[in-house]
Design a protein around this motif. Structure first.
Motif, short mmCIF file in Angstrom:
data_model
loop_
_atom_site.label_atom_id
_atom_site.label_comp_id
_atom_site.label_asym_id
_atom_site.label_seq_id
_atom_site.Cartn_x
_atom_site.Cartn_y
_atom_site.Cartn_z
N THR A 105 12.39 38.54 50.79
CA THR A 105 11.21 37.72 51.07
C THR A 105 11.30 37.10 52.46
O THR A 105 10.28 36.93 53.15
N ARG A 106 12.49 36.76 52.90
CA ARG A 106 12.68 36.09 54.18
C ARG A 106 12.77 37.07 55.35
O ARG A 106 13.06 36.67 56.47
N THR A 107 12.51 38.35 55.09
CA THR A 107 12.46 39.34 56.16
C THR A 107 11.10 40.05 56.12
O THR A 107 10.42 40.04 55.09
N SER A 108 10.72 40.65 57.21
CA SER A 108 9.47 41.40 57.24
C SER A 108 9.63 42.68 56.43
O SER A 108 10.72 43.27 56.41
N PRO A 109 8.58 43.13 55.75
CA PRO A 109 8.67 44.40 55.01
C PRO A 109 9.03 45.55 55.94
O PRO A 109 8.64 45.56 57.11
N PRO A 110 9.80 46.52 55.47
CA PRO A 110 10.13 47.68 56.30
C PRO A 110 8.87 48.34 56.86
O PRO A 110 7.82 48.37 56.21
N VAL A 111 8.99 48.87 58.05
CA VAL A 111 7.83 49.45 58.74
C VAL A 111 7.18 50.54 57.90
O VAL A 111 5.95 50.66 57.86
N LEU A 140 9.11 29.36 48.86
CA LEU A 140 8.73 30.46 49.74
C LEU A 140 7.26 30.82 49.54
O LEU A 140 6.80 30.89 48.40
N ALA A 141 6.53 31.02 50.62
CA ALA A 141 5.10 31.33 50.53
C ALA A 141 4.72 32.38 51.57
O ALA A 141 4.14 32.06 52.61
N PRO A 142 5.06 33.66 51.33
CA PRO A 142 4.78 34.71 52.32
C PRO A 142 3.30 34.89 52.61
O PRO A 142 2.94 35.43 53.67
N HIS A 143 2.42 34.47 51.69
CA HIS A 143 0.98 34.66 51.92
C HIS A 143 0.44 33.67 52.94
O HIS A 143 -0.66 33.84 53.45
#
Length: 360
Positions: A89-95, A133-136
């Motif tokens: 969650t604390r990293t960007s999704p893989p390309v 955590l709130a990725p949105h």
């Protein structure tokens, strides 16, 4: 008789759920000789349900009416899986996923598809809630590259927290290109159970530029709309803003816009030494308190407004300023320059770490 007493105790207990009380009533009514059809109608259940709880009571007694023990045990998710959810969650999704940010279902699906870890999206949502955590959600930031950043922050914040005795501190800026937007259909007003509605499409009737000055000590605002933003208009407004404070030292907080330092403005400052400019760091307009007021104006008056002409827009802004000044209060600035600089250094450190990690 003893069982009947226990069943009646269940029915009358405040500590028993309504479901369990209904099951006890079914058994009691059956013991009284009532017909299955009547019991089902009284309890609001089906005939098979009546048969089930009568049979369960006959086989297991009172314990047969409570099915909580028959529930499957809760599956415990290993700590390493939770840690993996948090780390991803604390990293960007893989390309290769094509995602800009994680969603609960997106993360759960990725874990199952790529790493063979099976968790539900609701579990991911629970972990996010518990970990804060709130990725949105997202926000913007900008680090100033002004070489005199620290000095300017200390200067401006010092005016807010400890203004010179007897002096006036004015926060001045311009809100440019405010659009007079008119909706293509009439607004549908708020009603019971219905939110206010307006069409997403609109007609532009022109723009205006708001020059505004906030008295940091009182919260009072002076504002004036002009068709253009340039050095001439700024100087004219500056004279209007300082006029009520004649005879006092005036400290003006403003940004580094070129229209604030034209030869005409510089000449006027030389003729009026009681007025002194204090510039915010480049790219740091957030430190200018009038920007906070602009945000309030936008939310409360402009963003949801419907304006059939620029004049209507200008009148609404003027009316808002008049209303604001009836009960104006100063903003409570609490952050010291040391706290601001410490946070900036922390952000700079985190950005450097992120850049270094991405370079590996």
């Amino acid at each position: 008789m003893e069982q009947d007493a226990e069943l009646r105790a269940l029915v009358n207990s405040r500590d028993v759920s309504g479901v369990l009380a209904t099951r006890a009533r079914i058994v009691l009514w059956h013991g009284e000789g009532r017909r299955r059809k009547d019991i089902a109608e009284l309890a609001g259940v089906s005939l098979p349900t009546v048969d089930r709880w009568v049979r369960r009571h006959a086989e297991h007694g009172l314990a047969g009416l409570d099915d909580r023990d028959r529930a499957a045990p809760r599956v415990q998710v290993p700590p390493r899986v939770r840690a993996r959810v948090v780390a991803l969650t604390r990293t960007s999704p893989p390309v290769e996923t094509g995602l800009s940010h994680w969603s609960t279902r997106g993360l759960a699906g990725y874990l199952k598809r790529v790493e063979g870890i099976c968790v539900s999206w609701s579990y991911v949502a629970r972990v996010w809630r518990e970990e804060g955590l709130a990725p949105h959600r997202h926000a913007t930031f900008k680090l100033s590259k002004d070489p005199a950043f620290a000095e300017k922050v200390s200067d401006v914040v010092g005016l807010y927290l400890d203004p010179p005795g007897g002096a006036v501190v004015l926060s001045i800026d311009e809100k440019t290109q405010i659009q007079a937007l008119d909706r293509t259909q009439p607004l549908l007003p708020l009603d019971f159970g219905v939110t206010e509605k307006r069409t997403h499409d609109y007609v532009r009737h022109g723009v205006t530029n708001l020059f505004a000055a906030l008295d940091v000590g009182t919260g009072q605002v002076v504002g004036e709309c002009r068709p253009t933003r340039d050095g001439v208009n700024f100087l004219a407004f500056l004279k209007k803003a300082v006029k009520p404070h004649a005879g006092k030292d005036i400290h003006v907080v403003l940004d580094n816009l070129s229209t604030h330092t034209t030869p005409e403005v510089e000449a006027w400052l030389e003729e009026n030494p009681h007025v002194r400019f204090h510039f915010t760091p480049v790219g740091s307009s957030w430190i200018n308190q009038i920007e906070t007021w602009f945000g309030i104006l936008t939310r409360q008056s402009i963003r949801r407004g419907t304006f059939t002409s620029v004049n209507v827009l200008i009148k609404q802004i003027k009316d808002y300023i008049d209303t604001w000044n009836i009960d104006a209060k100063p903003f409570a600035w609490t952050a010291t320059s040391e706290e601001i600089l410490a946070k900036v250094r922390l952000v700079q450190t985190n950005i450097k770490k992120l850049v270094d990690n991405n370079a590996k």
